[in-house]
Enzyme design. Structure first.
Site, PDB file in Angstrom:
ATOM      1  N   SER A 271       0.731  -1.207   0.150  1.00 30.10           N
ATOM      2  CA  SER A 271       0.053  -0.043  -0.087  1.00 30.10           C
ATOM      3  C   SER A 271       0.703   1.225   0.138  1.00 30.10           C
ATOM      4  O   SER A 271       0.528   2.212  -0.812  1.00 30.10           O
ATOM      5  CB  SER A 271      -0.779   0.063   1.149  1.00 30.10           C
ATOM      6  N   HIS A 301      -1.814  -8.818   2.128  1.00 34.91           N
ATOM      7  CA  HIS A 301      -1.720  -7.386   2.655  1.00 34.91           C
ATOM      8  C   HIS A 301      -2.684  -7.116   3.932  1.00 34.91           C
ATOM      9  O   HIS A 301      -2.783  -7.940   4.930  1.00 34.91           O
ATOM     10  CB  HIS A 301      -1.490  -6.555   1.904  1.00 34.91           C
ATOM     11  N   HIS A 357       6.426 -12.502   9.676  1.00 29.50           N
ATOM     12  CA  HIS A 357       6.478 -11.215   8.867  1.00 29.50           C
ATOM     13  C   HIS A 357       7.712 -11.193   7.994  1.00 29.50           C
ATOM     14  O   HIS A 357       8.641 -11.651   7.990  1.00 29.50           O
ATOM     15  CB  HIS A 357       6.607 -10.169   9.906  1.00 29.50           C
ATOM     16  N   ARG A 366       2.988  -3.598  17.104  1.00 24.99           N
ATOM     17  CA  ARG A 366       1.360  -3.482  17.094  1.00 24.99           C
ATOM     18  C   ARG A 366       0.686  -4.639  17.711  1.00 24.99           C
ATOM     19  O   ARG A 366      -0.305  -4.157  18.427  1.00 24.99           O
ATOM     20  CB  ARG A 366       1.300  -3.305  15.710  1.00 24.99           C
ATOM     21  N   ASP A 412      -1.882  -8.520  12.635  1.00 25.41           N
ATOM     22  CA  ASP A 412      -2.916  -9.370  12.173  1.00 25.41           C
ATOM     23  C   ASP A 412      -3.457 -10.393  13.254  1.00 25.41           C
ATOM     24  O   ASP A 412      -4.598 -10.848  13.147  1.00 25.41           O
ATOM     25  CB  ASP A 412      -2.895  -9.813  10.631  1.00 25.41           C
TER      26      ASP A 412
END
Length: 474
Positions: A271, A301, A357, A366, A412
């Site tokens: 993105s 993504h 990742h 995060r 995620d």
């Protein structure tokens, strides 16, 4: 002729006079003050280190998605494999400590991290308040374009994915792009194009929340209207959640955290790179962001959080069918069952979504931020307990298996759990929330791309046949 040009200048000045307030000027002045220092650094780097190799590009990396190849300069954030993301040099815990909070709140405001990403400065409470006021003004000062976006959203066919609606709506919001007007007029020098890009950026960020709230209302509540009108006394997050029909203060605090930590993840992800790449062709910020959101919509993504939630729901169902009690069972008994379940998945050739990742080699900070929030605010939620105990055992299982470089959870692995708890059950919308947040980072990057007057991106490519002939002819 001259009269038409004069009329255009007057129109643009009037529009600018309405919306260019203290928030805009604070950011513009900060960026302008830093540009000479950046220019001097870049000049020195080009003069003394132009031929330095940042990282090798090999046959393996060319066929492997260019992972690990450092070839981009991207200003708002930097991702370190060991410590995770830093926004303008600050870690997520440092941002949580330093950035202003909303009234009586404990979570940082997205407006604060937006200011940080744009300027590199930690804003004061007053600076964030001035930015909040400006975004509120911009959200409502051009009803022609926001109503046009609403008409387009309400005309989308039933069943159209919310991310496809989002990408299209962004382009409608760009009808009156300031950058496009300035470029077409031809009177502003290249060195100042970043100012109209910043103007567009604030307009876009101010208006996308209402557009996305309407997408939510129409897609999931069968309504062609927002759940609430825009309230200039609320912050950006409060208005977004209200217009979707979520008025719970606890959920709004949760969303301030969510919308802050998803803003940016350096420049190599799909993105961010797509937004900057399209912008390098001097496409206006709306077209650039829309392209970036099309990339975010991919399952490798932004859509990954939706897939992880599906996995967690399936795992919960399977474990409960085996007699595992995620409400009152002991931690040790549940961890033993999760370990057995994880090995069964891996031995059957499946993966454990939410772990690993492309860059990180430690637990994603995060994930940690959301984990700590849940531990404090929803410690007994069964889905969170599953996430928590999976985190306790899965890295060990993956390490023992020995097939992954990073056995730790990414962002995620957690985000869907939070949203489910507060009643947002519509998984198809989760990537839109991600996109609203990510707009703050990638548009900040685009402002700096224009401010530093970077050229259009144009790397060289080669075909497999040409590469084979080149390398086997040696």
């Amino acid at each position: 002729g001259k009269q038409t040009a004069k009329k255009f200048d007057t129109m643009l000045h009037r529009r600018s006079a309405v919306c260019l307030g203290k928030g805009f000027n604070n950011i513009k002045d900060s960026i302008a003050g830093k540009l000479p220092g950046y220019a001097a650094q870049i000049k020195e780097l080009k003069a003394n280190h132009a031929s330095e190799v940042l990282s090798p590009s090999t046959v393996d990396t060319s066929y492997g998605g260019m992972r690990g190849v450092t070839s981009l300069i991207y200003e708002p954030s930097l991702l370190d494999a060991q410590e995770g993301i830093r926004f303008r040099g600050l870690s997520i815990p440092e941002c949580q400590q330093a950035l202003p909070k909303w009234k009586n709140g404990t979570e940082m405001m997205p407006e604060g991290i937006f200011y940080l990403l744009l300027t590199g400065d930690v804003p004061t409470q007053q600076q964030v308040e001035e930015l909040r006021q400006e975004l509120a003004e911009r959200a409502t000062n051009n009803p022609e374009v926001t109503e046009a976006a609403a008409k387009v959203i309400n005309a989308f066919p039933a069943g159209m994915h919310p991310m496809a609606q989002f990408a299209a709506a962004i382009q409608v919001l760009g009808k009156d792009s300031k950058f496009a007007q300035v470029y077409a007029d031809g009177k502003v020098k290249k060195a100042d194009w970043w100012v109209s890009t910043l103007d567009d950026t604030l307009d876009c960020v101010a208006r996308i929340t209402s557009a996305c709230a309407l997408i939510y209302q129409r897609t999931f509540n069968n309504s062609n209207a927002l759940a609430a009108t825009y309230n200039k006394d609320l912050d950006w997050t409060g208005n977004f959640t209200n217009q979707m029909g979520f008025t719970d203060a606890a959920f709004q605090e949760c969303m301030r955290l969510y919308l802050s930590i998803h803003t940016d993840h350096e420049g190599g992800n799909v993105s961010a790179h797509t937004t900057v790449l399209v912008g390098s062709a001097l496409s206006n910020p709306y077209l650039s962001l829309s392209a970036g959101m099309c990339g975010l919509a991919g399952p490798l993504h932004g859509l990954a959080n939706q897939e992880v939630l599906g996995f967690l729901k399936g795992a919960r169902k399977d474990l409960e069918a085996r007699g595992v009690d995620l409400v009152s069972g002991s931690d040790e008994a549940i961890k033993a069952s999760i370990t057995e379940y994880a090995w069964e998945l891996l031995k059957s050739g499946r993966v454990i979504p939410g772990y690993g990742h492309a860059v990180l080699r430690k637990t994603d900070p995060r994930f940690t931020a959301q984990y700590e929030y849940c531990n404090k605010n929803l410690p007994n939620d069964p889905l969170f307990r599953l996430v928590k105990l999976m985190y306790a055992v899965t890295p060990g299982v993956l390490t023992e298996q020995g097939k992954v470089k990073n056995p730790f959870p990414n962002v995620d692995a957690h985000s869907g759990c939070l949203l489910q708890y507060y009643g947002m059950k519509e998984e198809n919308f989760y990537t839109v929330l991600f996109g609203v947040s990510r707009a703050l980072g990638v548009l900040s990057a685009l402002v700096w791309e224009r401010a530093l007057m970077k050229p259009i991106e144009r790397p060289k490519s080669i075909t497999t046949d040409a590469l084979y002939k080149k390398l086997t002819a040696k």
